[in-house]
Design a protein around this motif. Structure first.
Motif, PDB file in Angstrom:
ATOM      1  N   MET A 119       6.427 -13.976 -17.176  1.00  0.00           N
ATOM      2  CA  MET A 119       7.745 -13.372 -17.157  1.00  0.00           C
ATOM      3  C   MET A 119       7.956 -12.697 -15.807  1.00  0.00           C
ATOM      4  N   GLU A 120       9.029 -13.034 -15.168  1.00  0.00           N
ATOM      5  CA  GLU A 120       9.365 -12.446 -13.874  1.00  0.00           C
ATOM      6  C   GLU A 120      10.418 -11.365 -14.074  1.00  0.00           C
ATOM      7  N   PHE A 121      10.238 -10.244 -13.351  1.00  0.00           N
ATOM      8  CA  PHE A 121      11.217  -9.155 -13.430  1.00  0.00           C
ATOM      9  C   PHE A 121      11.274  -8.416 -12.104  1.00  0.00           C
ATOM     10  N   PRO A 122      12.396  -7.711 -11.849  1.00  0.00           N
ATOM     11  CA  PRO A 122      12.548  -7.009 -10.584  1.00  0.00           C
ATOM     12  C   PRO A 122      11.879  -5.633 -10.604  1.00  0.00           C
ATOM     13  N   VAL A 123      11.397  -5.236  -9.433  1.00  0.00           N
ATOM     14  CA  VAL A 123      10.943  -3.859  -9.216  1.00  0.00           C
ATOM     15  C   VAL A 123      11.698  -3.329  -7.997  1.00  0.00           C
ATOM     16  N   ASP A 124      12.257  -2.147  -8.157  1.00  0.00           N
ATOM     17  CA  ASP A 124      12.940  -1.469  -7.052  1.00  0.00           C
ATOM     18  C   ASP A 124      11.951  -0.472  -6.466  1.00  0.00           C
ATOM     19  N   ILE A 125      11.756  -0.538  -5.163  1.00  0.00           N
ATOM     20  CA  ILE A 125      10.737   0.265  -4.488  1.00  0.00           C
ATOM     21  C   ILE A 125      11.405   1.172  -3.473  1.00  0.00           C
ATOM     22  N   TRP A 126      11.070   2.448  -3.556  1.00  0.00           N
ATOM     23  CA  TRP A 126      11.524   3.419  -2.570  1.00  0.00           C
ATOM     24  C   TRP A 126      10.300   4.125  -2.012  1.00  0.00           C
ATOM     25  N   ALA A 128       3.005  -3.644  -5.892  1.00  0.00           N
ATOM     26  CA  ALA A 128       4.277  -3.888  -5.191  1.00  0.00           C
ATOM     27  C   ALA A 128       4.594  -2.751  -4.223  1.00  0.00           C
ATOM     28  N   ILE A 129       4.415  -1.511  -4.661  1.00  0.00           N
ATOM     29  CA  ILE A 129       4.696  -0.381  -3.763  1.00  0.00           C
ATOM     30  C   ILE A 129       3.651  -0.326  -2.650  1.00  0.00           C
ATOM     31  N   ASP A 130       2.417  -0.726  -2.949  1.00  0.00           N
ATOM     32  CA  ASP A 130       1.377  -0.769  -1.915  1.00  0.00           C
ATOM     33  C   ASP A 130       1.719  -1.824  -0.861  1.00  0.00           C
ATOM     34  N   ARG A 131       2.200  -2.997  -1.289  1.00  0.00           N
ATOM     35  CA  ARG A 131       2.588  -4.047  -0.337  1.00  0.00           C
ATOM     36  C   ARG A 131       3.743  -3.588   0.538  1.00  0.00           C
TER      37      ARG A 131
END
Length: 128
Positions: A1-8, A45-48
């Motif tokens: 399952m693919e889903f979005p992550v918003d990163i700040w 994701a936030i680490d990348r």
């Protein structure tokens, strides 16, 4: 399952969005293992975003951040993680807020036992 992550990232004036797919099942069928994979996917994701050249499979610890499962209009929930580095929000997921919160809490509690954090607490407390 693919889903979005918003990163700040702290110190940036904008957020970015990335798609991740750490699990195959739909949210209503997630196991505690799936929830752990979602949290690890969010942390990676936030680490990348902060370290673009970092290894994709770099070890991740499920500690050092605050989390919340929050209702999302017009329906479903999102998972938000906040830490010194910044914040990452995943979803919208078709899942029960209370069930997903309970699963995350179990995963976080299990991580405390696995990392020995509880053993450290025990060794510092006095038993009479």
């Amino acid at each position: 399952m693919e889903f979005p992550v918003d990163i700040w990232l702290r110190g940036d004036n904008h957020a970015t969005t990335e798609m991740i797919a750490p699990v195959e099942r739909e949210p209503r069928a997630w196991t505690d293992g799936d929830v752990a994979a979602v949290l690890i996917g969010m942390l990676r994701a936030i680490d990348r975003a902060r370290n673009p050249g970092a290894a994709a499979d770099r070890p991740v610890g499920l500690r050092g951040f605050s989390w919340i499962v929050d209702p999302f209009e017009p329906g479903g929930v999102v998972i938000a993680l906040e830490m010194t580095l910044g914040a990452v929000v995943a979803g919208r997921f078709d899942a029960s807020e209370s069930v997903l919160s309970g699963m995350i809490q179990r995963v976080m509690d299990a991580e405390k036992w696995k990392t020995g954090e509880v053993e450290n607490w025990k060794s510092k407390s006095k038993v009479h």
